[in-house]
Design a protein around this motif. Structure first.
Motif, PDB file in Angstrom:
ATOM      1  N   PRO A  17       0.809  -1.213   0.000  1.00 31.84           N
ATOM      2  CA  PRO A  17       0.000   0.000   0.000  1.00 31.84           C
ATOM      3  C   PRO A  17       0.842   1.263   0.000  1.00 31.84           C
ATOM      4  O   PRO A  17       2.020   1.246   0.313  1.00 31.84           O
ATOM      5  CB  PRO A  17      -0.819  -0.116   1.292  1.00 31.84           C
ATOM      6  CG  PRO A  17      -0.040  -1.049   2.153  1.00 31.84           C
ATOM      7  CD  PRO A  17       0.688  -1.977   1.236  1.00 31.84           C
ATOM      8  N   VAL A  18       0.201   2.366  -0.330  1.00 38.00           N
ATOM      9  CA  VAL A  18       0.878   3.651  -0.422  1.00 38.00           C
ATOM     10  C   VAL A  18       1.595   3.972   0.880  1.00 38.00           C
ATOM     11  O   VAL A  18       1.072   3.783   1.967  1.00 38.00           O
ATOM     12  CB  VAL A  18      -0.148   4.749  -0.749  1.00 38.00           C
ATOM     13  CG1 VAL A  18       0.510   6.114  -0.739  1.00 38.00           C
ATOM     14  CG2 VAL A  18      -0.772   4.486  -2.101  1.00 38.00           C
ATOM     15  N   ASN A  19       2.825   4.494   0.759  1.00 36.58           N
ATOM     16  CA  ASN A  19       3.613   4.999   1.891  1.00 36.58           C
ATOM     17  C   ASN A  19       4.004   3.932   2.906  1.00 36.58           C
ATOM     18  O   ASN A  19       4.323   4.256   4.045  1.00 36.58           O
ATOM     19  CB  ASN A  19       2.863   6.119   2.611  1.00 36.58           C
ATOM     20  CG  ASN A  19       2.722   7.340   1.744  1.00 36.58           C
ATOM     21  OD1 ASN A  19       3.564   7.613   0.913  1.00 36.58           O
ATOM     22  ND2 ASN A  19       1.636   8.073   1.924  1.00 36.58           N
TER      23      ASN A  19
ATOM     24  N   ARG B 235       5.182  -6.692  -6.426  1.00 36.53           N
ATOM     25  CA  ARG B 235       4.691  -6.640  -7.798  1.00 36.53           C
ATOM     26  C   ARG B 235       4.182  -5.246  -8.161  1.00 36.53           C
ATOM     27  O   ARG B 235       4.227  -4.856  -9.310  1.00 36.53           O
ATOM     28  CB  ARG B 235       3.552  -7.664  -7.986  1.00 36.53           C
ATOM     29  CG  ARG B 235       4.013  -9.105  -7.890  1.00 36.53           C
ATOM     30  CD  ARG B 235       4.964  -9.470  -9.041  1.00 36.53           C
ATOM     31  NE  ARG B 235       5.410 -10.844  -8.952  1.00 36.53           N
ATOM     32  CZ  ARG B 235       6.472 -11.237  -8.284  1.00 36.53           C
ATOM     33  NH1 ARG B 235       7.217 -10.341  -7.650  1.00 36.53           N
ATOM     34  NH2 ARG B 235       6.826 -12.504  -8.244  1.00 36.53           N
ATOM     35  N   TRP B 236       3.667  -4.534  -7.175  1.00 41.09           N
ATOM     36  CA  TRP B 236       3.169  -3.176  -7.426  1.00 41.09           C
ATOM     37  C   TRP B 236       3.684  -2.268  -6.325  1.00 41.09           C
ATOM     38  O   TRP B 236       3.500  -2.535  -5.141  1.00 41.09           O
ATOM     39  CB  TRP B 236       1.639  -3.164  -7.442  1.00 41.09           C
ATOM     40  CG  TRP B 236       1.049  -1.780  -7.502  1.00 41.09           C
ATOM     41  CD1 TRP B 236       1.309  -0.818  -8.423  1.00 41.09           C
ATOM     42  CD2 TRP B 236       0.106  -1.215  -6.594  1.00 41.09           C
ATOM     43  NE1 TRP B 236       0.581   0.322  -8.163  1.00 41.09           N
ATOM     44  CE2 TRP B 236      -0.174   0.099  -7.035  1.00 41.09           C
ATOM     45  CE3 TRP B 236      -0.549  -1.674  -5.453  1.00 41.09           C
ATOM     46  CZ2 TRP B 236      -1.065   0.948  -6.377  1.00 41.09           C
ATOM     47  CZ3 TRP B 236      -1.438  -0.837  -4.809  1.00 41.09           C
ATOM     48  CH2 TRP B 236      -1.684   0.447  -5.271  1.00 41.09           C
ATOM     49  N   ILE B 237       4.366  -1.206  -6.702  1.00 41.36           N
ATOM     50  CA  ILE B 237       4.860  -0.224  -5.734  1.00 41.36           C
ATOM     51  C   ILE B 237       4.211   1.113  -6.041  1.00 41.36           C
ATOM     52  O   ILE B 237       4.398   1.672  -7.126  1.00 41.36           O
ATOM     53  CB  ILE B 237       6.398  -0.082  -5.808  1.00 41.36           C
ATOM     54  CG1 ILE B 237       7.064  -1.431  -5.524  1.00 41.36           C
ATOM     55  CG2 ILE B 237       6.881   0.986  -4.833  1.00 41.36           C
ATOM     56  CD1 ILE B 237       8.559  -1.420  -5.685  1.00 41.36           C
ATOM     57  N   SER B 238       3.431   1.613  -5.102  1.00 45.54           N
ATOM     58  CA  SER B 238       2.817   2.927  -5.236  1.00 45.54           C
ATOM     59  C   SER B 238       3.278   3.754  -4.048  1.00 45.54           C
ATOM     60  O   SER B 238       2.883   3.503  -2.912  1.00 45.54           O
ATOM     61  CB  SER B 238       1.291   2.800  -5.248  1.00 45.54           C
ATOM     62  OG  SER B 238       0.689   4.060  -5.371  1.00 45.54           O
ATOM     63  N   TRP B 239       4.120   4.745  -4.321  1.00 41.90           N
ATOM     64  CA  TRP B 239       4.768   5.509  -3.251  1.00 41.90           C
ATOM     65  C   TRP B 239       4.696   6.982  -3.632  1.00 41.90           C
ATOM     66  O   TRP B 239       5.633   7.552  -4.169  1.00 41.90           O
ATOM     67  CB  TRP B 239       6.211   5.039  -3.115  1.00 41.90           C
ATOM     68  CG  TRP B 239       6.889   5.464  -1.857  1.00 41.90           C
ATOM     69  CD1 TRP B 239       6.398   6.218  -0.849  1.00 41.90           C
ATOM     70  CD2 TRP B 239       8.232   5.124  -1.481  1.00 41.90           C
ATOM     71  NE1 TRP B 239       7.322   6.386   0.132  1.00 41.90           N
ATOM     72  CE2 TRP B 239       8.459   5.718  -0.227  1.00 41.90           C
ATOM     73  CE3 TRP B 239       9.237   4.378  -2.075  1.00 41.90           C
ATOM     74  CZ2 TRP B 239       9.682   5.597   0.437  1.00 41.90           C
ATOM     75  CZ3 TRP B 239      10.436   4.261  -1.417  1.00 41.90           C
ATOM     76  CH2 TRP B 239      10.671   4.863  -0.171  1.00 41.90           C
TER      77      TRP B 239
END
Length: 762
Positions: A571-573, A592-596
């Motif tokens: 998850p974000v942050n 697999r998914w990086i949302s930063w």
């Protein structure tokens, strides 16, 4: 209220009066050869949210209503009556049936210049290959332009059309055998069946439910005249009377600033009502904004984004707001003296601007609609208060029937069961929708199992929760929970790319979730979800901490950390937190998914690249560079560095052989694109919108053989050489507004493969 009095609110009204045209010129009918390729391209352009369709939606409409039917008998009786009344109230109609032309295709420009298609299903409809071909194109038109398709069932059961049963189904098979041959038979039959099922799932009218054709026509015309209401919800049961009451209130307060507070229980339909009103009156306002789910936005950054969205909607220009207080001042100054329509959905308290004070600086005729569940202190600020009550038994039964049977009334053998569902749901529309959808095409035994499971539960979240858990298989439930956690508001194509890249067949599960009314696809192709459903999904996750959460999800909150060893989403942050866990090295490799978003560091951690990510989203970061030496990430398909204002140069792309989407928009200091971009053989989208410091682009960009969409609007210092752009052999979409390009390159103008060019140079 009759159709004539409703007409004053209708955007269909034309100054040149009503007219009817029948299709009688076969020379005007052509095939759309590019439709298949444009359909493939649609998802790619939707991924970054820049453009929703390849075909440019027309700015003006020639026809309000296209009526599709077959048979001279139905034409002389019902269709001519319907056409006459539609014309009488000022709508322009286009009659389209198989006797009019020889061609088997509707001319695409005619469809694209129509607001709505009415399809009249009769017993003989499936005997006409012509009509079935037309229906295919109508459904494609709906999926491309989001236009309305309204079915009418005349002396035929809706279920016969939807399921292709009885004589209707037999005639369909015979028509297919006469039309197609060899291997094409199965494929052609499948296309027709899909179109019929899709059309029959839309909100429509069954002739058997009305006392006369005159009554049926009156109902149809009234709905068409007020068609924007239909876009607020799939089945608008009981909605129109509330809309009319509130629009009457707005008219009565047209000499002042009208502020309406709509409140009610969660899931009672407040947002739907606000959307219906907005859709019906927004065309009378030059300046308007609809901001949804405000209470779900958290933190200062979230409030700033909402304030910026409000100003963008009204002013049609992007502004940056440094603080919430400055934002309130800017809203007051920029909206001073304007007549605006603003909807603030799910507002907890007045945080975007001062609602009480705004009556002093907005002008008469302004309409502000606020929806809230609690709304402490909002009542005193509004001059009209409307509470959305729960549905009565009759409305509840109709809503359940639409979702469970796709008809206004339940099937005779299911009536008692449907009434039990109504009793348990206690008039809450969201519960009726979710439970009803979960029972679609289910047996009586399955109905009884659901009723047993929800017996004795509270009518709001508990019934919905049990319905979700009981109607979805494990994969569908996992993806529902993933969307709850991470993907609400994310683009559908983007999410599909991530999920499918993790070995999950997301397409099937997403279709099921849409059918069950658990998620919605907004017009910008982003996932939407009712806040109560998202809350229920998060509750399911919390209740299962320590149990089997699947093998993909890691969930963090402020005080505790939970997770499984086979992490695939973050998850974000939460990146800093994950490094503190026992298995951090293992976890990093499984990302697999990086949302930063909003990364405050100028550089990434040294071990950031030790993963198999499919998508990296580092929007609004303070990064000055991504990496100094090439990094090998063979699985990476999406790299989003947009709004990274300190980024001056792109990284070396050599180690990214699978990259498909490179998004660099609003990187205002970006002055250099690395020449290795030419090695990205899989790249299909390149977005450098408003990278204002870019003076030129490396010539290697024009070696990209797969590039379909190229967006460089606002790059005022960049010109495009004709000899270079001609090399982009796969290019379909070019967006180059506010650049140094003064006229379209000849290779673009003369190209038959280009589906969209902006601006229009010629």
């Amino acid at each position: 209220m009759n159709a004539l009095t409703l007409l004053e609110n209708s955007p269909f009204l034309k100054t040149n009066g009503a007219r009817t045209k029948r299709c009688n010129d076969s020379d005007n009918h052509t095939d759309n050869d590019n439709e298949g390729e444009q359909g493939k391209e649609k998802d790619q352009r939707e991924l970054d949210g820049e453009h929703k369709v390849i075909k440019q939606k027309p700015n003006s409409y020639i026809y309000d209503v296209l009526i599709n039917f077959t048979g001279e008998d139905i034409h002389r009786l019902f269709v001519s009556h319907l056409n006459s009344v539609l014309s009488t109230v000022g709508l322009t109609t286009f009659l389209h049936h198989h006797n009019a032309v020889k061609s088997t295709h509707i001319q695409e420009p005619i469809l694209s210049h129509c607001r709505v298609a009415i399809v009249v299903f009769t017993q003989t409809y499936s005997q006409s290959a012509w009509c079935l071909h037309q229906l295919q194109q109508i459904i494609n038109w709906h999926e491309t332009y989001f236009q309305h398709v309204l079915p009418i069932y005349y002396e035929i059961q809706p279920s016969d059309v939807r399921l292709q049963k009885g004589d209707f189904g037999k005639a369909l098979e015979e028509t297919a055998q006469q039309t197609f041959s060899g291997q094409e038979l199965e494929h052609g039959m499948s296309r027709w069946s899909h179109a019929l099922t899709k059309a029959a799932n839309f909100f429509g009218w069954d002739e058997s439910n009305y006392r006369s054709d005159a009554e049926l026509v009156e109902k149809i015309v009234k709905s068409v005249v007020n068609l924007p209401v239909l876009s607020a919800t799939k089945f608008p049961v009981g909605l129109q009377s509330h809309v009319e009451n509130l629009i009457r209130t707005i008219k009565n307060k047209s000499t002042e600033v009208c502020m309406i507070w709509i409140h009610g229980d969660e899931g009672s339909g407040k947002t739907t009502l606000a959307k219906a009103i907005y859709n019906q009156i927004h065309w009378t306002f030059k300046d308007k904004s609809f901001i949804e789910n405000i209470s779900r936005v958290s933190g200062i950054r979230g409030l700033l984004r909402l304030q910026e969205q409000l100003l963008l909607d009204v002013l049609k220009q992007k502004v940056e707001i440094p603080s919430v207080d400055v934002g309130r001042t800017m809203i007051r100054e920029r909206l001073l003296g304007k007549r605006v329509l603003i909807v603030l959905d799910d507002l907890f308290y007045s945080n975007l601007f001062d609602l009480r004070d705004c009556t002093k600086w907005l002008v008469e005729g302004t309409v502000i609609i606020v929806t809230s569940t609690y709304g402490i202190g909002l009542r005193d600020q509004a001059n009209s208060v409307f509470r959305v009550e729960r549905m009565n038994e009759e409305e509840s039964l109709e809503l359940v029937s639409w979702h469970a049977f796709r008809e206004a009334k339940p099937k005779e053998e299911y009536k008692d069961l449907a009434r039990k569902v109504v009793s348990y749901c206690e008039g809450l529309p969201l519960a009726l929708e979710v439970v009803g959808s979960s029972l679609f095409e289910k047996t009586k035994e399955e109905w009884n199992n659901v009723l047993f499971a929800i017996d004795g539960l509270r009518p709001d979240p508990e019934i919905i929760k049990v319905s979700i858990e009981g109607s979805l298989n494990e994969m569908e439930k996992d993806i529902f929970l993933d969307i709850c956690c991470f993907f609400v508001g994310k683009n559908r194509a983007y999410v599909r790319k991530i999920l499918n890249g993790c070995g999950v067949d997301a397409d099937i599960a997403i279709r099921v979730l849409i059918q069950h009314n658990l998620i919605k696809i907004n017009k910008n192709n982003k996932f939407g979800m009712h806040p109560l459903l998202q809350e229920i999904g998060l509750r399911i996750i919390r209740e299962n901490y320590g149990k089997d959460l699947g093998n993909r999800r890691l969930w963090f909150d402020k005080d505790t950390k939970y997770g499984t060893e086979a992490l695939q989403w973050l998850p974000v942050n939460a990146f800093v937190n994950v490094q503190q866990t026992v298995n951090s090295e293992y976890l990093l490799k499984k990302l697999r998914w990086i949302s930063w978003h909003g990364l405050s560091s100028e550089r990434l951690p040294n071990n950031f690249y030790e993963h198999d990510a499919i998508a990296i989203d580092l929007k609004r970061s303070l990064l000055r560079f991504l990496w100094k030496t090439p990094q090998v990430m063979t699985s990476l398909k999406v790299l989003n560095l947009s709004h990274s204002k300190h980024l001056t140069t792109t990284p070396d792309f050599t180690g990214l052989p699978s990259l498909e989407h490179l998004i660099l928009k609003y990187c205002s200091r970006l002055s250099k694109v690395h020449q290795s971009i030419g090695s990205l053989n899989s790249l299909i989208l390149l977005n450098v919108k408003y990278c204002t410091s870019l003076y030129n682009l490396p010539t290697e960009i024009y070696e990209l053989k797969s590039l379909r969409t190229f967006i460089l609007s606002g790059c005022s210092k960049i010109d495009i050489m004709d000899k270079d752009i001609a090399k982009l052999e796969s290019l379909i979409t070019l967006i180059a507004e506010n650049t140094a390009v003064k006229e379209a390159p000849f290779s673009i103008v003369s190209s038959k493969r280009i589906g969209y060019i902006s601006p229009t140079w010629i």
